[in-house]
Design an enzyme around this catalytic site. Structure first.
Site: not given
Ligand code: ADP
Ligand code: F6P
Length: 318
Positions: A103, A125, A171
């Site tokens: 996301d 994910t 999550r």
């Molecule tokens: P995931 O993609 O697994 O949901 P994260 O939520 O940590 O993991 O997001 C991964 C990366 O995407 C973040 O470290 C950031 O660099 C980028 N990102 C997250 N949210 C935003 C946002 N609102 N705008 C721009 N980049 C974002």
């Molecule tokens: O989004 C994938 C995930 O494994 C979630 O299920 C969990 O909450 C999170 O990432 C854990 O993040 P990290 O690897 O930074 O501990």
């Protein structure tokens, strides 16, 4: 020659490697130059690019993790960070960027798309929390990892006549807990999407032991509570001996299942076909066993919802 870059971002998931392989091999077949970005958006900002040939993606189909590595980048969330990333892409003459992530990574992808970069998403994910796709990359493999862990827990819980409370990832999404719970025949599932009555669960478990059960398994999604607190509350409401287990990052490892390998190969191939057809700004997924695509805006306007019917079915089967 047009150039396509690919990166993996956020929490890694089993099948990301297989997705990279498919993207690279299909891209080369269609005549593109393929480039890998190391460590997600961090590498985009730091100009950490590598050219990828067919051989570079050999022997990764069956490996968990991501050989391009992944990262989270706070800097990328800022305008300055995104400008650096865009400049690096432009300097290198990259026309298209494929983001494999969850996301948060999709938010980043949407932002790049809005700033004129042809950006594409693949749902990487384990959480299965992305709208407009029935599955995300790694979800199926993680279900299998959880199932194996529960099988191990049953052995020791039976010997000691205990209740195992197992906490799984996801999550804010309860899909991993619910679907692994059904597949493993657990006794209770606690997920963030539904309220639960811990006293009723404790009673149900006690009755099970009175009927001669030698163990019980309670599955809790991390978004609904911790194994430790649930195990303690069950103890308060019963005479049962409980043990909490946090499965943690074990869930993100292991060789991807056949489902995840096939799913990612199909999406990786299709995203290249879409690029070839001139499409832009879409993320792929699978709906009713067909690979589909939607714009990032459509995805963020939709809500990922738990399958209520499955939740009801779980209760009809216990
Ligand atoms: P995931 O993609 O697994 O949901 P994260 O939520 O940590 O993991 O997001 C991964 C990366 O995407 C973040 O470290 C950031 O660099 C980028 N990102 C997250 N949210 C935003 C946002 N609102 N705008 C721009 N980049 C974002
Ligand atoms: O989004 C994938 C995930 O494994 C979630 O299920 C969990 O909450 C999170 O990432 C854990 O993040 P990290 O690897 O930074 O501990």
């Amino acid at each position: 020659m047009e150039k396509i870059a690919v990166l993996t971002s956020g929490g890694d998931s089993q099948g990301m490697n297989s997705a990279i392989r498919a993207v690279v091999r299909a891209g080369l077949t269609y005549g593109y130059e393929m480039i890998g970005v190391k460590r997600g958006y961090k590498g985009l900002i730091e100009n950490d690019f590598i050219t990828l040939g067919s051989k570079d993606v050999s022997d990764i189909l069956y490996r968990g993790g991501t050989f391009l590595q992944s990262a989270r980048s706070e800097e990328f969330k800022t305008e300055a960070g995104q400008n650096k990333a865009i400049n690096n892409l432009k300097k290198r003459g990259i026309n298209h960027l494929i983001v494999i992530g969850g996301d948060g990574s999709y938010r980043g992808a949407q932002s790049l798309q809005k700033q004129g970069i042809n950006t594409f998403g693949l749902p990487g994910t384990i959480d299965n929390d992305i709208p407009l796709t029935d599955y995300t990359i790694g979800f199926d493999t993680t279900l299998n990892v959880i199932q194996d862990a529960i099988s191990n827990l049953r052995d020791t819980m039976s010997s000691h006549e205990r209740v195992s409370v197992i906490e799984v990832m996801g999550r804010k999404c309860g899909d991993l807990a619910l679907q692994a719970g059904i597949a493993s025949g657990v006794d209770a599932v606690i997920i963030p999407e539904f309220n639960y009555d811990i006293k009723a669960i404790a009673n149900q478990l006690s009755q099970g032991f009175e009927r001669g059960k030698t163990h019980s398994i309670v599955m809790v999604a991390e978004g609904a509570g911790t194994a430790k607190e649930i195990a303690e509350v069950i103890k308060e409401h019963s005479i049962l001996d409980t043990r909490p287990t946090v499965l943690g990052h074990i869930q993100r490892g292991g060789t991807p299942t056949a489902f995840d390998r096939l799913f990612t190969s199909r999406m990786g191939h299709q995203v290249i076909e879409l690029i070839h057809q001139g499409k832009t700004g879409v993320a792929l997924g699978m709906e009713k066993n067909k690979i589909t695509s939607h714009t990032f805006d459509e995805i963020f306007q939709s809500k990922n919802e738990i399958d209520e019917k499955l939740y009801k079915m779980f209760h009809d089967l216990i």
